[in-house]
Structure formats: structure tokens, C-alpha cells
Design a protein around this motif. Structure first.
Motif, short mmCIF file in Angstrom:
data_model
loop_
_atom_site.label_atom_id
_atom_site.label_comp_id
_atom_site.label_asym_id
_atom_site.label_seq_id
_atom_site.Cartn_x
_atom_site.Cartn_y
_atom_site.Cartn_z
N ILE A 1 -11.77 6.35 4.80
CA ILE A 1 -11.79 4.92 4.50
C ILE A 1 -10.83 4.17 5.42
CG2 ILE A 1 -11.41 3.16 2.72
CD1 ILE A 1 -12.02 5.32 0.64
N VAL B 1 -3.24 -5.60 3.99
CA VAL B 1 -3.12 -4.17 3.69
C VAL B 1 -1.76 -3.89 3.06
CG1 VAL B 1 -2.95 -1.88 4.72
CG2 VAL B 1 -4.70 -3.44 5.49
N PRO C 1 -0.68 -5.13 -1.27
CA PRO C 1 -0.74 -4.30 -2.49
C PRO C 1 0.40 -3.30 -2.56
CG PRO C 1 -2.86 -4.31 -1.40
CD PRO C 1 -1.90 -4.98 -0.47
N PHE C 2 0.87 -2.83 -1.39
CA PHE C 2 1.94 -1.87 -1.36
C PHE C 2 3.25 -2.47 -1.89
CE2 PHE C 2 5.57 -0.50 1.29
CZ PHE C 2 5.69 0.79 0.85
N VAL D 1 -6.20 8.01 -3.68
CA VAL D 1 -6.74 7.36 -2.49
C VAL D 1 -6.39 5.88 -2.50
CG1 VAL D 1 -8.86 6.70 -1.28
CG2 VAL D 1 -8.62 9.00 -2.19
N TYR D 2 -6.54 5.26 -3.66
CA TYR D 2 -6.26 3.84 -3.78
C TYR D 2 -4.79 3.53 -3.49
CZ TYR D 2 -5.74 -0.75 -5.88
OH TYR D 2 -5.44 -2.06 -6.10
N LEU E 1 -3.68 4.54 0.38
CA LEU E 1 -4.45 4.05 1.53
C LEU E 1 -3.61 3.27 2.54
CD1 LEU E 1 -7.28 4.08 2.71
CD2 LEU E 1 -7.82 2.03 1.43
N PRO E 2 -2.72 2.36 2.11
CA PRO E 2 -1.91 1.64 3.11
C PRO E 2 -1.07 2.57 3.99
CG PRO E 2 -1.72 0.58 0.98
CD PRO E 2 -2.47 1.84 0.75
N PHE F 1 -15.57 -3.68 2.76
CA PHE F 1 -15.55 -2.66 1.72
C PHE F 1 -14.12 -2.24 1.40
CE2 PHE F 1 -15.30 1.90 0.80
CZ PHE F 1 -16.01 1.95 -0.38
N GLY F 2 -13.34 -2.01 2.45
CA GLY F 2 -11.95 -1.57 2.27
C GLY F 2 -11.12 -2.58 1.51
N TYR F 3 -11.24 -3.86 1.90
CA TYR F 3 -10.45 -4.88 1.22
C TYR F 3 -10.92 -5.09 -0.22
CZ TYR F 3 -7.84 -5.88 5.40
OH TYR F 3 -7.02 -5.76 6.48
N PHE G 1 -12.07 -2.75 -2.12
CA PHE G 1 -11.49 -1.61 -2.83
C PHE G 1 -10.02 -1.87 -3.15
CE2 PHE G 1 -9.59 2.79 -2.29
CZ PHE G 1 -10.00 3.25 -3.53
N LEU G 2 -9.30 -2.44 -2.17
CA LEU G 2 -7.87 -2.68 -2.37
C LEU G 2 -7.62 -3.79 -3.39
CD1 LEU G 2 -6.29 -2.48 1.21
CD2 LEU G 2 -5.87 -0.96 -0.70
N TYR G 3 -8.50 -4.80 -3.42
CA TYR G 3 -8.17 -5.99 -4.20
C TYR G 3 -8.89 -6.14 -5.53
CZ TYR G 3 -4.89 -7.63 -0.87
OH TYR G 3 -3.77 -7.72 -0.10
N ILE H 1 -6.79 -5.42 -8.61
CA ILE H 1 -5.73 -6.41 -8.82
C ILE H 1 -6.33 -7.70 -9.37
CG2 ILE H 1 -3.96 -7.76 -7.63
CD1 ILE H 1 -3.62 -5.41 -5.72
N VAL I 1 5.10 -11.60 -5.23
CA VAL I 1 5.00 -10.82 -3.99
C VAL I 1 4.13 -11.55 -2.97
CG1 VAL I 1 4.07 -8.72 -3.00
CG2 VAL I 1 5.44 -8.60 -5.06
#
Lengths: 323, 270
Positions: free
Chosen positions: A122, A145, A148-149, A198-199, A202-203, B15-17, B19-21, B24, B250
Motif C-alpha cells: 500500500i 500522511v 494521523p501519526f 497495517v493502518y 503505514l506512515p 485509496f491510501g488516503y 484508508f488513513l482517514y 478518523i 493536532v
């Protein structure tokens, strides 16, 4: 540190003497300053990082005892004032013989390895996309990216509980579009553990990959194209090998912490998702068996020592190249 | 770049973003849900925020965490900067490998090992010399400084290695002493890295559950410890509200930092 007259005050002395004095002074000052700069972080790390690990090693060789702290001392005054050294390797034998521990180790390695591969699958296209985006966009995409970290790790793991649980959002969605008849068991499963790792990590994969991909010389790809190389082949023979340092750094940054992960298997995993970090936690907090917990920690360190040394080698090479 | 390839890259990024967001975003949306249940939308409400601000346990844990994090970040910046200076400037001294290894180790060491080893050391020390007396805020801070200063060291190190050595040499030639060179030349140049390091140290300390759980004592319950014990029991709307507040804080910080970086880059480019 400022002792003796400053060079300007010794106007009467010969310039040679002055220069000599200044040379000596800057030499000793340099040394003193240097020792002071090194000593503080060095002694802190020795005292609060290396010493603790040696203590863990020591306690892993003790036996559990009804005392405070709950283990037998290594050195004991035996009869006739002789110091007796007690070394007990039973904890390690116990770990080796009990299938629970061996299984937990194997499972941790498997989960960490599979999660690393998925992070790579990914993360690589994402890092590539960011590195090839217009320069003005890169900083925004990169910030997205990193963001979220910076938010709480615990809360990001928690977010998946709401999504995955039996009456959670994903099951609700799948039921309402008629893809499934009854809720899937997603939470408290191995699948949820993989997803969570994975979630969360990922960063850590994307950032080192991006760093190598963005530094890459794009004229190499043009040269390959001019010589008739198709894009997929140029990717495999030029881009991928050049991004290997990023792939290795990213994989290690995901793999090593994932092996010892506690929060994710504890909150998202089921009773069968035993990972070694969780075993250590239970051994310490529930069973209060400090020597076995210490032995688990030492065995875990031994397992990750090779990737750990590799990580340091990569890091060292990186800093020497930057210089 | 061909159209087809940029289409694929765009899809991968989207897709990646997502998944990340998405997780949240759902947290934020459901923090305004009047119903206690996750799947039932009971209408817009801010009652969970009101309950959160009345929750004494969470508020006192938050205050403790903030104090520990501020202390940790400050000490970590000092130690991390010294460690980075050592690694970048003093390339030859005995046991440098050991030092470099110790600086890098906390970046990848599993937290359970860091936590367990720190606790066992505190217990041993207390037995041997009577310090630290019991466990609580001090022990959590020490353990946090140890692992966050590694992150500070990495940030400062990358900034230091970009530094022009000529500047320092020029200052030295003009008679400046090493400490003066450090405070007048190096410190202003690396200050963005120090701020970034402080913020990262603060965040890492605020966020840590595992190490704090090991080295904490009675009466010292940090925010992640409270969140963890409530989350173990299932979804709690108050935690959603807390999460939303954290994300807002943040995101504001990151946007401000991004804007400053952008401005700096534009000024440098001119």
C-alpha cells in the motif's frame, strides 16, 4: 571555562606567544566542551537504557519468590560468608518447552512479516505518487500522511473497534446493501490485528520510501525510455533498485515494533491472536511472574537483534552519505 | 508522465488516503451522535463533550499527562540535541558504535521491553540506593525522556548534517569559542528542528500507554491509561469526543507548521 586573560589584554606580549596561548586554550576548551557534550547523553543512555536491559537479563536468571521484589537475588550470602551465585535458567527452558510461548513467538513473527508486506504494497504506490506529484502538492500530501501519526495511536486503534464490531459500521453497510445475511465476525480476529498494524504503521513505511524516491534522478528514467525500455521494465530495473534503502528502512521500522506490539492484538485481536508482547504483559501484570516476563523480553530481544543491527547499519550508512 | 500512469497513481493515492482517514472521520462524526450506540444515528448533539468536560477522572489524567509531556519534551530536546551533536561532529571516539546503537535503539525497540526494563531498573535502584522513592510522575518522565530523545536526535541530526561547516569555521577563525559558536550560529539554524523535536516529544509522551503502565505507580494515572481502560469495555462516546478534540488540536498545529514551512521555502526560493 573562561580562565586567564583574553588575547586582547596581553597586548604587550609577543604575537607568537599570544597565538600559542590561544592555541592551547582552544585545544583544552574544545576537549572539555567535547567531553561535556558527549558525557550527558552517553551517561543517560547507559543508566536508563543499557543498564535496565542488563538488569532484565539478570532477573530472567532468577526464580519467582514470595518477596518484594518478587524474585530471588542473584548473589546471596551463603553460610560461612561465602557469596553464592545463583543462576537459574529454568525460565528459558520453560519458555522453550511450553507450546504457548513458542507459538506466540512464531505468530508474532508471522503477523509482523505479513503486515510489513501489506504496508509495502500500500505504501510504495503512495510514496511514489507523492514523490512524482507537482512540487507544490508534495508538502500537502506528505503532511496528510504525517497527520494521523501525530494524533493518538491508541485512539486510531480504537476507531477500528467502532468500525469492525458486530453491530459496527462495516457490518451495517454490508447488511444494508445485501451482500451478507448476518454480521461477520471482524473484531477480535487475526484479520483485525493485521488491519490494525497495517493502518497504524503505514506512515512509517511511506516516509522513508518517499525520502529515497524523491531524491531519485529522473533523467535515468528518460534515458531508459529513450533506449526503448518499457515503463514497467524501467521501474523494475531502475526505480526499484534505487529505492531499496527506503524499502529496507521502512520495512524494519514496521517489522521490529510490530513483533512486540501489545495494544493492537489486545484491543482488536481475539483470544487466539497471541503475540509475544501481549504474553509478556499478561505474565507481568496478571501472573506477576517477573522472572518469566524478563525471560520473555530477553528472548524477544534475541529474535529482533538481527533486524535491529541491520537497522543501525542502514542508519549509519545513511548519515555518512548525507555528510 | 502518461495519462494512464497518472490515473493509477491517483487511484493509489485516493485509496491510501481514504484508508488513513475514514476511521478518523467516523470517530469525529459519531462524537456528535446523540445515541450511545454506534450504528444508530440519534441526531446531532454535543452532550458527550459536556460529559467529557465534567469527567473528573479524565481531566485530572489529562493534566498529569500534559505536565509529564512538557517536562519530557524539554529534557528530550536537550539530551537529543547533545546526542545529535555528538553523532554528527565527533565522528571518531571509542565506543561510538555503542553510542550510535543506544541512540537508535528506542526508535525500533518494542515498547513492552522498554517499559519492563525501565521498571525493573527503578525497582533495583530503589532497593540499592533508595531512589527513586516509589513510582509515579518522576519515573514516567525519566522513561519517556529515554525513548523520546531518540526521535529528537534523529530530527536534529538530519538538520545538523545539512549545516554548512564553513560557517562554524569562519566563526572559530574570528575567535569565537565553541560554546559561543553553538549558541550564536548553530542554535538559531537548528531551531526549527528543536521545535519539531519538542512537539514530537510532547506528542509521543502524551500518547504512550505501554511504558507508562509499567513504570507508573498508585495515583499516577495518565490519559492513555484512562482511555485504555474505558476502551477495553467497548465503544464509549466520550472517548470519541476526546479523539475529536485531539484531532482538531493536532490538525491545527500541523496546518500552522505546514504554512510556516511553505512560507519559509518560498522566502528561501526568492
Amino acid at each position: 571555562m573562561n580562565t586567564g586573560p583574553a588575547p586582547a589584554d596581553t597586548a604587550g606580549a609577543s604575537s607568537l606567544k599570544r597565538r600559542f596561548e590561544r592555541g592551547v586554550k582552544s585545544l583544552t576548551q574544545g576537549r572539555l566542551g567535547r567531553a561535556a557534550v558527549i558525557a550527558l547523553p552517553y551517561s543517560w543512555l547507559l543508566l536508563f537504557l543499557l543498564l535496565p536491559i542488563l538488569i532484565v537479563l539478570k532477573i530472567s536468571l532468577a526464580e519467582i519468590a514470595l518477596a518484594s521484589p518478587p524474585y530471588t537475588p542473584m548473589l546471596q550470602w551463603a553460610e560461612e560468608r561465602t557469596l553464592a551465585l545463583q543462576v537459574h535458567i529454568g525460565n528459558y527452558a520453560y519458555l522453550w518447552q511450553d507450546p504457548l510461548y513458542v507459538g506466540a513467538y512464531m505468530n508474532s513473527l508471522k503477523v509482523a512479516a505479513v503486515s510489513t508486506v501489506f504496508c509495502l504494497l500500500i505504501g510504495y504506490p503512495m510514496a511514489y505518487g507523492i514523490a512524482r506529484a507537482p512540487a507544490g502538492w508534495r508538502i500537502v500530501l506528505l503532511m496528510l500522511v504525517i497527520l494521523p501519526f501525530w494524533t493518538s495511536f491508541l485512539i486510531r486503534v480504537y476507531a477500528w473497534i467502532g468500525l469492525l464490531q458486530g453491530n459496527g459500521l462495516i457490518n451495517h453497510l454490508l447488511l444494508s446493501i445485501g451482500l451478507i445475511d448476518q454480521p461477520l465476525v471482524l473484531l477480535h480476529s487475526n484479520f483485525a490485528v493485521y488491519l490494525g498494524i497495517v493502518y497504524s504503521y503505514l506512515p512509517f513505511m511511506i516516509l522513508p520510501l518517499y525520502a529515497t524516491l524523491v531524491r531519485m534522478d529522473l533523467t535515468l528514467l528518460e534515458a531508459a525510455a529513450d533506449l526503448g525500455c518499457p515503463p514497467w521494465k524501467a521501474f523494475l530495473t531502475v526505480t526499484l533498485p534505487l529505492s531499496m534503502p527506503g524499502v529496507i528502512a521502512g520495512s524494519l521500522l514496521v517489522f521490529i515494533p510490530a513483533v512486540g506490539e501489545f495494544v493492537i492484538p489486545d484491543l482488536l485481536g481475539g483470544p487466539d491472536s497471541l503475540m509475544i508482547g501481549r504474553v509478556l504483559w499478561t505474565e507481568f501484570f496478571s501472573n506477576r511472574d517477573w522472572p518469566v516476563a524478563a525471560a520473555v523480553a530477553i528472548a524477544m530481544l534475541a529474535v529482533i537483534l538481527i533486524p535491529l543491527l541491520l537497522f543501525q547499519r542502514v542508519g549509519e550508512r545513511e548519515t555518512t552519505r548525507e555528510r | 508522465m502518461t495519462g494512464r500512469r497518472s490515473f493509477w497513481l491517483f487511484t493509489a493515492l485516493a485509496f491510501g488516503y481514504a484508508f488513513l482517514y475514514l476511521p478518523i472521520v467516523t470517530l469525529i462524526v459519531y462524537s456528535f451522535n446523540d445515541s450511545r450506540l454506534v450504528t444508530v444515528w440519534g441526531g446531532f448533539s454535543t452532550r458527550w463533550y459536556a460529559e467529557l468536560f465534567r469527567n473528573e477522572q479524565i481531566l485530572s489524567a489529562l493534566w498529569l499527562s500534559v505536565r509529564i509531556a512538557a517536562m519530557t519534551a524539554t529534557l528530550a530536546v536537550i539530551l537529543g540535541t547533545l546526542a545529535a551533536l555528538t553523532l554528527v561532529r565527533f565522528t571518531h571516539f571509542r565506543t561510538r558504535m555503542l553510542f550510535a546503537g543506544m541512540v537508535a535503539a528506542p526508535l525500533v525497540m518494542p515498547e513492552v521491553i522498554l517499559g519492563l526494563s525501565a521498571l525493573l531498573m527503578f525497582v533495583t535502584l530503589e532497593q540499592a540506593i533508595g531512589w527513586p522513592p516509589g513510582r509515579g510522575m518522576t519515573t514516567i518522565t525519566i522513561a519517556h525522556v529515554t525513548f523520546t530523545s531518540a526521535f529528537v536526535a534523529v530530527i536534529v541530526q538530519s538538520r545538523l548534517s545539512q549545516l554548512d561547516v564553513n560557517l562554524e569555521e569562519a566563526a572559530m577563525d574570528l575567535g569565537a569559542r565553541p560554546w559561543k559558536v553553538f549558541f550564536v550560529i548553530i542554535l538559531p539554524i537548528i531551531s526549527p528542528a528543536l521545535i519539531a523535536g519538542w512537539l514530537l516529544g510532547f506528542t509521543l509522551s502524551m500518547d504512550d500507554l505501554v511504558i507508562a503502565s509499567f513504570v507508573s505507580g498508585p495515583g499516577a494515572t495518565t490519559l492513555p491509561m484512562v482511555v485504555y481502560s474505558s476502551v477495553r469495555l467497548g465503544v464509549s462516546p466520550q472517548v470519541n469526543a476526546l479523539a475529536t478534540l485531539i484531532v482538531v488540536v493536532v490538525a491545527t498545529g500541523v496546518i500552522i507548521a505546514g504554512w510556516l514551512l511553505h512560507r519559509q521555502a518560498r522566502r528561501a526560493g526568492r
